[in-house]
Design an enzyme around this catalytic site. Structure first.
Site, PDB file in Angstrom:
ATOM      1  CB  SER A  31      -2.291  -4.835  -6.674  1.00  0.00           C
ATOM      2  OG  SER A  31      -3.664  -5.161  -6.512  1.00  0.00           O
ATOM      3  CG  ASP A  32      -2.503  -5.267   0.071  1.00  0.00           C
ATOM      4  OD1 ASP A  32      -3.531  -5.977   0.098  1.00  0.00           O
ATOM      5  OD2 ASP A  32      -1.842  -5.011   1.095  1.00  0.00           O
ATOM      6  CB  SER A  33      -7.113  -5.400  -0.739  1.00  0.00           C
ATOM      7  OG  SER A  33      -8.469  -5.314  -0.939  1.00  0.00           O
ATOM      8  CG  ASN A  34      -9.051  -0.058  -3.986  1.00  0.00           C
ATOM      9  OD1 ASN A  34      -9.376  -0.155  -5.165  1.00  0.00           O
ATOM     10  ND2 ASN A  34      -9.136   1.084  -3.325  1.00  0.00           N
TER      11      ASN A  34
ATOM     12  CG  PHE B 249      -2.011  -0.924   1.295  1.00  0.00           C
ATOM     13  CD1 PHE B 249      -2.983  -0.905   0.307  1.00  0.00           C
ATOM     14  CD2 PHE B 249      -2.144  -1.839   2.335  1.00  0.00           C
ATOM     15  CE1 PHE B 249      -4.061  -1.778   0.348  1.00  0.00           C
ATOM     16  CE2 PHE B 249      -3.225  -2.711   2.380  1.00  0.00           C
ATOM     17  CZ  PHE B 249      -4.185  -2.681   1.384  1.00  0.00           C
TER      18      PHE B 249
END
Ligand code: NOJ
Length: 732
Positions: free
Chosen positions: A284-287, A253
């Site tokens: 990717s990380d979440s969003n 993030f």
């Protein structure tokens, strides 16, 4: 370095991927790059929600799996679907109803166990036994794979030097050497030797990179660090994971020196691909792709998707930019098709390596049920738990508890709290499976056990210690179980004050006033600043959050069925004002002394409460006979360790190094090796470390690893602050 990764380039598989790529439409390719969440699917503007968290918006969240997209072949993966039956149902749609029948890959956060919850990762590292972590990861994989899953978002390997950051609980602590050993072991445990084995699963090295260095310990905050620090401290666990053959990486993030790590070409491509030779895929990380807009690094979702893909992210977790925007960007000539093809290739490669094309249904509900909470899994959970415990203080041998005690008071908000024993990331587990510390004690002793909660963990209720004090007075010893609830560490759980939350310290003081011997059992997810406890308790046992077998494991140690041997994987400060605090800090020109103008505080010590590597045993160890033998390519370092006490015990023998003069300021000490040995009373053993000269260098300004000639100090000892000191010269 690249051996394990070279097995990822199998010509037969690559040819199959070529054939598939030749048949795929651009939309199908974008679909492979797309991971949907099971609970938050499509249409939900997470960024808008972050800016204005209006609960009305949650009503628009679709909670379906978007099966129409599976049929179109425009989804490649799911996050958060659980259960073999449900996973098989969705997989069947992909195989039978989509044009090319490409299998889906299902991932979940299986961090420290699936149903059998093991100690939190930080705790387990305190065993200093990577092999133990390999075993627990293997069991976690067995249970999770039986539940139909193919992929875990673990191990987390972010180095963390700041205990305010709640996610320190999920990693391996502050040290790159220890962290690398555990990163590799956990990857091996999850993945096994052969990913097609349906009892194993693909691992994910996360969060790449620097996430643990969030400024002020505040989760998701900015990260700034010298590139040398990145390469020497934060990168090694990730490099070790690549060497161990990890299948996937997760970008993070945070931004790193101004460039978000989910769009950072330097880290994702130049370092990860070109330098480390990684051949799997990056999710990717979440969003975190959508959040490039919030970072002010992308103008909108499309711009964010473009930047992430071009930088080296292959799969988009839940933002849906890759699915919706990439085809348009390719058609407009903004994103080259070969970049998309490369990302699709990496994802298909992992699916082939998992054998999903040949064996897409890897489990069923009967296998799933039979695999959970097996007796051997629970036995390992107890073993891992007691090996994670660190004895911090034991005045006058108060522990192990005397078998003749008649009455024991167990007091504290975490004594009878099974749910809190599980720690963060344990949603696949159940509090009903966990044994509390109170029950563990009750089952282990014939003494009368009195219990009082004393106060709430979070201080939300007014403090009334009368019952606790009352039972303390009636007892021969008090075991006070205090610390943090499971929710006080983990993601988005940073704390400004890392003492005991709420009224817990006041509770301890009230009990202590009674004069009854006080044993403090800590249960928490991060190092805590506890000077009063360290000073006044008779004994202090750091038990972290030990998982389903917390109670029996703590009782094993309290009553002496197990001699504790854990050592801290992260420094415990005196005060929050000292953090970030870590043992391997660079040398200052003005080390603390009585002289006024030196590096210290006016109102507290410089040294930590408990240093990295610290931990006591019920026996004692003496170190002697350090011998350092330098050679052209290796340096041999030996020391004799003797068990001078009357109980058998294990000791973690630690090797530290300092480059005394260099062209760059070097750390005070760096851990370079460790060995855990078991010694009978009176037994003595010579421990031998062999250091490769090639591994004692550092990164120059061009990021070349260099070993400079000159003097080195070396220590062999029981923790990072003590040890026998020797030296050697490197001559080129
Ligand atoms: C966000 C977390 O940062 C990451 O560790 C996790 O794997 C994903 N969410 C998916 O749950």
């Amino acid at each position: 370095m690249k051996d394990k990764q070279s097995q990822w380039l199998n010509p037969v598989i690559e040819a199959k991927i070529d054939a598939l790529l030749g048949q795929m439409t651009l939309l199908e390719k974008a679909g492979q790059l797309t991971q949907l969440g099971a609970s938050i699917v499509g249409g939900f503007d997470f960024n808008a929600f972050l800016e204005n968290p209006d609960p009305e918006m949650l009503k628009n969240v679709r909670r379906d799996f978007h099966e129409d997209w599976i049929k179109q072949g425009t989804v490649g993966s799911y996050l958060g679907v659980q259960g073999a039956e449900e996973i098989n149902r969705l997989q069947k749609i992909a195989l039978e109803e989509s044009r090319l029948g490409i299998p889906l890959i299902f991932g979940l956060d299986v961090i420290h166990g699936y149903r059998t919850i093991f100690p939190i990762p930080l705790a387990e590292v305190c065993s200093w036994e990577p092999e133990l972590a390999r075993k627990t990861a293997e069991v976690a994989a067995r249970e999770a794979a039986a539940a139909g899953l193919h992929w875990t978002f673990a191990p987390m390997m972010d180095i963390a030097r700041d205990a305010r950051w709640g996610r320190i609980a999920e990693g391996a602590g502050e040290d790159p050497c220890l962290g690398s050993a555990f990163a590799a072991a956990r990857v091996r445990g999850f993945q096994g030797d052969d990913l097609t084995d349906p009892q194993h699963m693909a691992a994910c090295a996360k969060h790449y990179i620097g996430y643990g260095a969030a400024v002020a310990g505040r989760d998701y905050n900015t990260v700034e660090m010298a590139l040398q620090t990145l390469h020497e401290v934060y990168l090694p666990p990730f490099a070790a994971a690549v060497d161990a053959g990890v299948a996937t990486f997760m970008s993070a993030f945070n931004d790193l020196n101004g460039v978000p790590t989910s769009a950072n070409r330097y880290t994702l491509t130049e370092v990860l691909r070109d330098r480390l030779g990684f051949n799997g895929f990056v999710v990717s990380d979440s969003n975190s792709i959508g959040e490039l807009v919030m970072h002010g690094y992308a103008s909108d979702r499309k711009d964010a998707g473009k930047k992430a893909l071009l930088a080296g992210v292959d799969m988009d977790m839940v933002t849906e930019s890759f699915r919706f925007d990439i085809p348009e960007l390719v058609e407009a000539g903004v994103v080259p098709l070969n970049v998309v093809d490369t990302a699709v290739r990496r994802i298909l490669r992992v699916k082939f390596m998992l054998g999903l094309f040949d064996q897409p249904y890897r489990s069923n509900s009967a296998i799933e049920t039979a695999a959970q909470l097996r007796p051997d899994h629970l036995e390992l959970a107890r073993e891992a738990a007691r090996r994670s415990i660190v004895l911090l203080k034991n005045e006058a041998g108060i522990l192990p508890l005397n078998k003749t005690l008649k009455t024991i008071a167990v007091i504290g908000p975490l004594a009878d709290s099974p749910a809190d024993m599980l720690g963060s990331w344990s949603f696949t587990g159940s509090a009903q499976d966990a044994v509390s510390i109170l029950s563990g004690i009750q089952s282990a002793t014939g003494a009368e056990v009195l219990y009082a909660q004393g106060c709430a963990a979070d201080g939300k209720q007014p403090a009334d210690f009368s019952e606790a004090v009352e039972i303390a007075k009636k007892s021969d010893v008090v075991i006070a179980v205090v610390g943090e609830t499971a929710r006080m560490s983990g993601e988005a759980a940073s704390r400004q004050d890392i003492g005991l939350p709420g009224h817990q310290e006041a509770l301890l003081k009230a009990i202590w006033q009674t004069g009854v011997p006080l044993v403090v059992v800590l249960s928490n997810g991060r190092p805590l600043a506890l000077p009063w406890v360290a000073q006044n308790a008779g004994a202090v046992l750091e038990t972290w959050q030990l998982g389903v077998q917390a109670g029996p494991a703590v009782a094993d140690v309290l009553f002496g069925a197990f001699n504790p041997a854990g050592k801290l994987a992260a420094t415990f400060p005196y005060a929050v004002g000292q953090v970030p605090i870590y043992y391997n800090r660079p040398l200052t020109g003005r080390p603390a002394s009585d002289f006024w103008f030196t590096s210290k505080y006016l109102d507290g010590p410089v040294e930590p409460l408990y240093p990295f590597g610290f931990g006591l045993s019920y026996t004692q160890f003496a170190y002697s006979d350090l011998i350092v033998t330098p050679g052209a390519e290796t340096i041999t370092i030996q020391a004799a360790i003797t068990n001078t006490g009357s109980l058998a015990g294990e000791e973690v023998v630690q090797l530290y190094l300092r480059d005394v003069t260099a062209s760059r300021v070097r750390p005070i000490k760096e851990l370079k090796g460790f060995q855990k040995i078991l010694l009978a009373p009176g037994e003595s053993r010579t421990v031998t470390f062999i250091l490769n000269v090639a591994d004692i260098g550092f990164y120059d300004p061009e990021m070349n690893y260099v070993v400079e000639p000159g003097l080195f100090n070396v220590w062999v000892g029981t923790n990072s602050a003590e040890g026998l000191q020797g030296e050697f010269w490197i001559n080129h």
